[in-house]
Write an enzyme that holds these catalytic residues in place. Sequence first.
Site: not given
Length: 426
Positions: A104, A12, A128, A133, A14, A16, A204
């Site tokens: 997350k 999707g 990470e 991000g 991220v 790609s 997070k």
Amino acid sequence: MDLVKVGVVGCGTVGSGVVEILLKNGDLIEKRTGKKIELSLVADRNVEKVKKLDVPENIIVDDGFKVVDSDVDVVVELIGGVTVAKEIVLKSLKNGKHVVSANKALFASYGKELFEEAKRNGVSIRFEASVGGGIPVIKALNEGLVANRIEKILGIINGTANFILTKMTENLLPFKAALQIAKDRGYAEADPSFDINGIDAAHKIAILSSIACGRWITVDDVYVKGIRDITPFDIEFANEFGYRIKLLAVAKFENGTIEVRVHPAFLPKSHILSSVDGVFNACLIEGDFVGPTLYYGMGAGKEPTASAVVADIADIASSRGSSVPAQLLYQESQIFIKNPEDFVSSFYLRFTAVDKPGVLSKISGILAKYGISIKMAFQKNVGFNGGVPVVMTTHDASFKTVRRAVEEIDNLDVILNPTFLCMIEE
């Protein structure tokens, strides 16, 4: 030269981005790590979408478990959610494969189980990109601040909520109007509930506080309140008296206890986090020896998040065979989670009252009954939700006491709507 085979599950936004980085900057990464990182498999149900990224057809598959059962060294999980994603990650670890993920929700809910499985199999999990991000805040906690006892974490770690509050502040817009702008610009999902209700930020801060204190904190341990009830009047009042309102993620460690919370907060304009606007994220981490440290940047988006994912892959490539990082995560420290009722803070209270004499004295009388000291009181003769707004700020008091007082005040016949209360983080 060692060859590290990578399989990406989920292509999707991220995913790609990860594929594009590995195809475009593979030579650069090899020079910097001394390892050849090969994109060996890419899995996505939409095979045609993957082909458009110039991925060789012979390495495209339509099932993530084909990646898990292949000979890749690293499985990159980017499908999200906590069902299939958990199965993918667990099976990868049991198959002796390192895992990189930006998930997350998965780590905030099942981190302990996943890391124990990784430890049993002598492989690494890197995550990470799950917080902030492209900001290396997890690496900072794991490595750069390892010599410190972490005393406090304050974070603006949801770009959607921060963008909405920024628009409300700049233009005194109602919440719904600012949310619509966020949707129009692609910063908010069609269903933005996780962002505006604080759930995303809660995942997070659960991850960050787990690393910081050496005990697994789950999202269920986090007190959460979203930003739906904030009005232009609150924004205007905050600005007039030297504050800005931010959705703040907080973890405070003291005397063997931790309080973990996500909620709108009044921040003084002089506070460094008050100037973090738009979709940017920032995390202020305070250690006992290093003092306050700040991490700032793009907290979401294709390129920054993909950058963090590939950095994790490079870390694994550079230290293959190592066990799970962040030894703090293995400990079950004697850290007790503070009940939200025991939080101590100063508060902003906004009452909606009928326009008649004696309202202020009735409210202040109940606050005095509960031992809550008023710092400032203000009544504005403007129409507000069918009444007039009465605003107060308090000196420090326990959350439990303030909530009990507010419950009693809300039962007064002069109060028209439920009271809005907001912590002040000085």
